[in-house]
Motif scaffolding. Sequence first.
Motif, PDB file in Angstrom:
ATOM      1  N   UNK A 427     -13.999  66.832 132.786  1.00 47.32           N
ATOM      2  CA  UNK A 427     -12.604  66.432 132.983  1.00 47.32           C
ATOM      3  C   UNK A 427     -11.714  67.626 132.652  1.00 47.32           C
ATOM      4  N   UNK A 428     -10.537  67.669 133.254  1.00 44.30           N
ATOM      5  CA  UNK A 428      -9.690  68.864 133.142  1.00 44.30           C
ATOM      6  C   UNK A 428      -8.936  68.858 131.817  1.00 44.30           C
ATOM      7  N   UNK A 429      -9.693  69.058 130.728  1.00 44.55           N
ATOM      8  CA  UNK A 429      -9.127  68.963 129.385  1.00 44.55           C
ATOM      9  C   UNK A 429      -9.138  70.297 128.640  1.00 44.55           C
ATOM     10  N   UNK A 430      -9.427  71.381 129.346  1.00 46.77           N
ATOM     11  CA  UNK A 430      -9.402  72.727 128.780  1.00 46.77           C
ATOM     12  C   UNK A 430      -8.528  73.597 129.676  1.00 46.77           C
ATOM     13  N   UNK A 446     -14.682  76.138 129.104  1.00 47.49           N
ATOM     14  CA  UNK A 446     -14.841  74.787 128.568  1.00 47.49           C
ATOM     15  C   UNK A 446     -15.676  74.942 127.310  1.00 47.49           C
ATOM     16  N   UNK A 447     -15.088  74.645 126.176  1.00 43.56           N
ATOM     17  CA  UNK A 447     -15.751  74.907 124.900  1.00 43.56           C
ATOM     18  C   UNK A 447     -15.759  73.656 124.046  1.00 43.56           C
ATOM     19  N   UNK A 448     -16.931  73.308 123.548  1.00 47.06           N
ATOM     20  CA  UNK A 448     -17.045  72.230 122.568  1.00 47.06           C
ATOM     21  C   UNK A 448     -18.393  72.371 121.881  1.00 47.06           C
ATOM     22  N   UNK A 449     -18.383  72.264 120.546  1.00 46.77           N
ATOM     23  CA  UNK A 449     -19.627  72.457 119.808  1.00 46.77           C
ATOM     24  C   UNK A 449     -20.173  73.853 120.059  1.00 46.77           C
ATOM     25  N   UNK A 450     -21.466  73.945 120.351  1.00 50.33           N
ATOM     26  CA  UNK A 450     -22.099  75.246 120.599  1.00 50.33           C
ATOM     27  C   UNK A 450     -22.019  75.667 122.067  1.00 50.33           C
ATOM     28  N   UNK A 451     -21.394  74.845 122.887  1.00 50.86           N
ATOM     29  CA  UNK A 451     -21.306  75.140 124.315  1.00 50.86           C
ATOM     30  C   UNK A 451     -19.982  75.826 124.655  1.00 50.86           C
ATOM     31  N   UNK A 452     -20.066  76.911 125.406  1.00 50.22           N
ATOM     32  CA  UNK A 452     -18.865  77.560 125.934  1.00 50.22           C
ATOM     33  C   UNK A 452     -19.223  78.186 127.273  1.00 50.22           C
ATOM     34  N   UNK A 453     -18.668  77.608 128.355  1.00 49.18           N
ATOM     35  CA  UNK A 453     -18.950  78.089 129.710  1.00 49.18           C
ATOM     36  C   UNK A 453     -17.647  78.276 130.463  1.00 49.18           C
ATOM     37  N   UNK A 454     -17.567  79.299 131.328  1.00 41.95           N
ATOM     38  CA  UNK A 454     -16.342  79.507 132.101  1.00 41.95           C
ATOM     39  C   UNK A 454     -16.069  78.338 133.044  1.00 41.95           C
TER      40      UNK A 454
END
Length: 577
Positions: A427-430, A446-454
Amino acid sequence: MADLPAPVVTEVDFSDKGLTDIRKKSKGKHVELLLEYPTVYIVYDEEKPHAYQVYVGETNNIEQRTREHLENDPLRREDWRYLADSQSSQLLVIGHPHFNKSLTLDIENNMMLYMSGVKSVKRLNNRRENQQNKYYTVDEKGEIFSAIWQKLHTFDADLFPIEEIVRDSALFKASPFHTLTKEQDNARDLILRRIQAALHAPKGHQLILVEGEAGSGKTVLLSTLFYQLWQLGEDLNYSDYNTANNYLLVNHDEQVKVYKNIAEKLGMNKEKVSRPTTFITNTQPAEGVDVVLVDEAHLLWTQGKQSYRGKNQLDDILARAKVVVAVFDKKQILSREGYLTNNEIHKLEIQSGNQGNLIKFKQQLRINANEDTQTWLNSLIDRRVVDKIPVDNEYEVKIFDDPLAMYHAIQKKAESQEHGLSRMLATFDWPFNKSSKKKDGKPYCVTFGDLSLPWNLQLDPPKSQRGQKKRLAWAEQDQTIGEVGSTFTIQGFDLNYSGVIIGPSVKFREGHIVFDPGASENSKATKRRTLASGEKVFVADELLPNELNVLLTRGVHGLYIYAVDDALRAALLGAQS
């Protein structure tokens, strides 16, 4: 079904000598099967590495038909002149003990479908689609075609890739050569009749509205109509249809790519595919065109923008065309710029319905899930409740408590030939700025927890694949497995498995899903919309659920979910069997 005989395939030069070589290369009964029975054939030439020109046909007499292609057709058609003159053109003749006229026509049509989805095929030369109804051996078609394709793969793996790879192609999924369902076929016949009648009428404009939810087969219908109108316009026996006066519009960059590629591959005029604003700007109402097909009509703008000075794109298109065929799903309206009130939607339905032009699709053709799973998904989206996830042997719903683990699972699916095209969505929340692409020199992520992807559209493909970004849809580009897609890149497309991050704008409170516009970065949904009355209203509570609907209905074989909101994640994990 009992084991079927194997197909027979012979390859020779596309030349007079090649005709005699068929007899030399075939042994015993195979000669009779190829030369005296119905066959399917392929003429192809590799113009340059990984760029083929292909013709697919069927015939009851391969020798006679090949001579026509070599001697007569080059006098009338440039494509045959090229194939006949080339020193490297090849002829593949395909026979099968169970071939009859109807089956060869169906196999030819299926071959066209697959060829339209092969990336290395740059030009597909044929002038017809031959979908057949029921006949004696129709139940054998799928198995026979797969056996043929597997055998062709051994002749040229570049021209005939593995079936799963072809089926993942966006061009394959939007191809005009799909066998239509009864619902689609009835709609096509009705639309063609309405078009023919309208072209004879002295004046007036008609709106044909095709409604259906995500995955109901609207795009395939539109692609088939576009191709068939072009075919009829090319045929002198059907002078009612003017191929130069028909257009296909879609307000979605990724879909424009697909339709332009299909048009170019089939020898159609790709300039007849465009975004609505381009068409409206370049065409005046006084000029008048015959037919305009509008895909994803729920994305049309209903207010002015910097690039569009009108008030309603559909009204402007109707003013320029005798017939407008628009496919529409109110549950996929995503932006306040395209927002319609329920009353405005009802007026469109009345307008088309009064002319007998309202068509409603009810089938679900995308998601390969049982009825219980589809009911669960509908309850999640429409009723905003989290019911127990049903057991489904065909469709996998999996809830994750770690976004990085979900990404690794999607990567694994994407690497598998069996599961193929799989991507991450959110969802478009970043934050994301399409024009600048980077924030402080770094990609928007898009970043949350240990995940960060363009976010989508930020990674560049390898040098060897630089042309992909302009030519292929987002999900088909190899590097996008390292990105997260949004509704703006994935709407209208399928994935085999989708991993959806439900961001903080979607919460679970008092037993129901609720939407928090303050946690969304999608200003197209959260800012106020000015209605026709002049009243300014917030419409996020209608648009944000539509965003979730689009994301959760992309997966054909499976849906993975991670929810940022603790309560929603707990409810989903608790609902997992």
